[in-house]
Design a protein around this motif. Sequence first.
Motif, mmCIF file in Angstrom:
data_model
loop_
_atom_site.group_PDB
_atom_site.id
_atom_site.type_symbol
_atom_site.label_atom_id
_atom_site.label_comp_id
_atom_site.label_asym_id
_atom_site.label_seq_id
_atom_site.Cartn_x
_atom_site.Cartn_y
_atom_site.Cartn_z
ATOM 1 N N UNK A 67 -17.901 -28.267 39.965
ATOM 2 C CA UNK A 67 -16.512 -27.827 39.977
ATOM 3 C C UNK A 67 -16.475 -26.322 40.163
ATOM 4 N N UNK A 68 -15.502 -25.875 40.952
ATOM 5 C CA UNK A 68 -15.308 -24.439 41.142
ATOM 6 C C UNK A 68 -14.290 -23.978 40.103
ATOM 7 N N UNK A 69 -14.630 -22.931 39.357
ATOM 8 C CA UNK A 69 -13.748 -22.436 38.295
ATOM 9 C C UNK A 69 -13.622 -20.924 38.391
ATOM 10 N N UNK A 70 -12.614 -20.411 37.702
ATOM 11 C CA UNK A 70 -12.438 -18.962 37.621
ATOM 12 C C UNK A 70 -12.974 -18.499 36.273
ATOM 13 N N UNK A 71 -13.834 -17.490 36.309
ATOM 14 C CA UNK A 71 -14.338 -16.932 35.057
ATOM 15 C C UNK A 71 -14.263 -15.405 35.163
ATOM 16 N N UNK A 72 -13.475 -14.800 34.296
ATOM 17 C CA UNK A 72 -13.282 -13.335 34.339
ATOM 18 C C UNK A 72 -12.882 -12.865 35.738
ATOM 19 N N UNK A 73 -12.059 -13.681 36.414
ATOM 20 C CA UNK A 73 -11.578 -13.286 37.723
ATOM 21 C C UNK A 73 -12.571 -13.503 38.851
ATOM 22 N N UNK A 74 -13.717 -14.097 38.518
ATOM 23 C CA UNK A 74 -14.739 -14.342 39.529
ATOM 24 C C UNK A 74 -14.872 -15.851 39.741
ATOM 25 N N UNK A 75 -15.050 -16.240 40.984
ATOM 26 C CA UNK A 75 -15.241 -17.653 41.290
ATOM 27 C C UNK A 75 -16.650 -18.079 40.901
ATOM 28 N N UNK A 76 -16.733 -19.109 40.075
ATOM 29 C CA UNK A 76 -18.024 -19.593 39.599
ATOM 30 C C UNK A 76 -18.058 -21.112 39.693
ATOM 31 N N UNK A 77 -19.200 -21.668 39.333
ATOM 32 C CA UNK A 77 -19.389 -23.116 39.432
ATOM 33 C C UNK A 77 -19.971 -23.673 38.141
ATOM 34 N N UNK A 78 -19.538 -24.881 37.823
ATOM 35 C CA UNK A 78 -20.002 -25.544 36.600
ATOM 36 C C UNK A 78 -20.150 -27.032 36.919
ATOM 37 N N UNK A 79 -21.097 -27.656 36.261
ATOM 38 C CA UNK A 79 -21.332 -29.086 36.513
ATOM 39 C C UNK A 79 -20.094 -29.900 36.139
ATOM 40 N N UNK A 80 -19.613 -30.722 37.073
ATOM 41 C CA UNK A 80 -18.381 -31.484 36.863
ATOM 42 C C UNK A 80 -18.490 -32.449 35.684
ATOM 43 N N UNK A 81 -19.690 -32.948 35.457
ATOM 44 C CA UNK A 81 -19.830 -33.950 34.391
ATOM 45 C C UNK A 81 -19.566 -33.376 33.003
ATOM 46 N N UNK A 82 -19.557 -32.044 32.884
ATOM 47 C CA UNK A 82 -19.291 -31.437 31.592
ATOM 48 C C UNK A 82 -17.858 -30.925 31.471
ATOM 49 N N UNK A 83 -16.990 -31.418 32.320
ATOM 50 C CA UNK A 83 -15.592 -30.994 32.276
ATOM 51 C C UNK A 83 -14.682 -32.202 32.103
ATOM 52 N N UNK A 84 -13.576 -31.949 31.407
ATOM 53 C CA UNK A 84 -12.576 -32.992 31.225
ATOM 54 C C UNK A 84 -11.210 -32.336 31.300
ATOM 55 N N UNK A 85 -10.219 -33.082 31.831
ATOM 56 C CA UNK A 85 -8.873 -32.499 31.873
ATOM 57 C C UNK A 85 -8.181 -32.656 30.522
ATOM 58 N N UNK A 86 -8.724 -33.505 29.660
ATOM 59 C CA UNK A 86 -8.130 -33.637 28.324
ATOM 60 C C UNK A 86 -8.971 -32.868 27.307
ATOM 61 N N UNK A 87 -8.291 -32.247 26.367
ATOM 62 C CA UNK A 87 -8.980 -31.411 25.391
ATOM 63 C C UNK A 87 -9.819 -32.274 24.452
ATOM 64 N N UNK A 88 -11.119 -31.985 24.353
ATOM 65 C CA UNK A 88 -11.961 -32.818 23.492
ATOM 66 C C UNK A 88 -11.761 -32.500 22.015
ATOM 67 N N UNK A 89 -12.187 -33.413 21.172
ATOM 68 C CA UNK A 89 -12.174 -33.163 19.733
ATOM 69 C C UNK A 89 -13.249 -32.137 19.410
ATOM 70 N N UNK A 90 -13.119 -31.510 18.259
ATOM 71 C CA UNK A 90 -14.125 -30.546 17.831
ATOM 72 C C UNK A 90 -15.491 -31.221 17.752
ATOM 73 N N UNK A 91 -16.521 -30.538 18.211
ATOM 74 C CA UNK A 91 -17.845 -31.150 18.193
ATOM 75 C C UNK A 91 -18.382 -31.282 16.768
ATOM 76 N N UNK A 92 -19.203 -32.274 16.556
ATOM 77 C CA UNK A 92 -19.901 -32.385 15.285
ATOM 78 C C UNK A 92 -21.026 -31.369 15.284
ATOM 79 N N UNK A 93 -21.341 -30.899 14.112
ATOM 80 C CA UNK A 93 -22.459 -29.969 14.008
ATOM 81 C C UNK A 93 -23.761 -30.753 14.151
ATOM 82 N N UNK A 94 -24.571 -30.307 15.048
ATOM 83 C CA UNK A 94 -25.856 -30.968 15.257
ATOM 84 C C UNK A 94 -26.966 -29.968 15.042
#
Length: 424
Positions: free
Chosen positions: A136-163
């Motif tokens: 996925x192409x994303x904006x970070x600090x005004x710069x175009x960057x890329x992040x693996x799509x599988x780690x993105x969701x359009x819905x806000x996730x629940x808080x992570x458990x501490x591992x």
Amino acid sequence: MKTGMIRRNTKNKRALYLAALALAAVVSGCQKGNHDVVSESSEVRQKQEETLIEITIEDGSAEDETRGGGAAAESSSREQTLVGETIPAMETRDETVYVTGSDVNIRASASTSSQVMAVFQTGEKLRRTGYDETWSRVEYNGVTCYIASRYLSVSEPKQPETTAAVAASSQGTADGSVTLDASWKYAEFSKINSGSATLYKAKGDKRKGITVCVNAGHGTSGGSSVKTQCHPDGTPKVTGGTTAAGATSAVAVSSGMTFSDGTAEAKVTLAMAMKLKGRLLDAGYDVLMIRESDDVQLDNVARTVIANNMADCHIALHWDSTTSDKGAFYMSVPSASSYRAMEPVKSNWEKHNALGESLVAGLRDAGVKIFSGGSMEMDLTQTSYSTVPSIDIELGDKVSDHSDAALDKLAGGLLDGVNRYFGQ
Ligand SMILES: [Zn+2]
């Protein structure tokens, strides 16, 4: 490939070129927001970089962009900055997305070999402007960057458990271990690199987006029986020190001195590092800890290369081997013209010395005794491979007070010095 797709690729490419320029400006100025590389622990490791995409650019020429064969694709074109980067065809998006994994890298281009711009944690949000199955192409600090799509969701996730992997501390969060990436510049000069550093992120609103590498000097078992090359270009050392002038290789990590009271220097540098880590996190700095136990299997080259790629500056903590209680000072870059003409020293030595000056000024203000003018020229492996502001600071010598109270005072002075350097 359809024409429309080619056009879109072309646009992406130009946008990325601008992003690369912006990144270069950020890196060269060592400013806020410059996150570099982090461990690949939870990143998609598909063979994305091996994807071959043919791109037609506007001037009519064509070039292959193959990750592995980047050199072959290199041309005299003005586009050559981008050689080796994969430019995927993406669906246009304009949406907020949430990170669904820990330690997820955000990269300069859609390739697992490209530079990591930041590391995101579960629940952090980004604006997505492009999508395909892998990236996925994303904006970070005004710069175009890329992040693996599988780690993105359009819905806000629940808080992570501490591992175990994401252990919360009172001051910051350990975001995972960082190992030496063999593709990083100068990584091949390291001989001991099976260990890992740990990146901690400051919590809350105070977070500055500046990462300080804290390197507790020494503490690598077996480090003194292995040698590494002093300079990346193979030239001999220009000053004496632990290794004599004229040598082309030095011990990978020396064992350090022993204080007059019998305490090993490596114990004290570790205690100092832990104190400084707490102060920096409290002040909002992210901290890259090279060593947090008696032994880390990272030689001085590995420590330096990790800092180069993960941090905005590198501070190695030491005490000197004299017995005069002479005070603190930093190891400045030797004035030998040959040394200052050698990369990466040439491009960074002024920053190294400026960081050293800032730290000594902070220590002086904290009431710490300072040796002479506060510096001593020394040709160090650390300096010879550093591409971020990087300093070896000697906080005293064999007879200096290294009590808890003394280390607290030093930590306060060093934090003040870091603040001075970054204008905080
Ligand atoms: Zn030392």
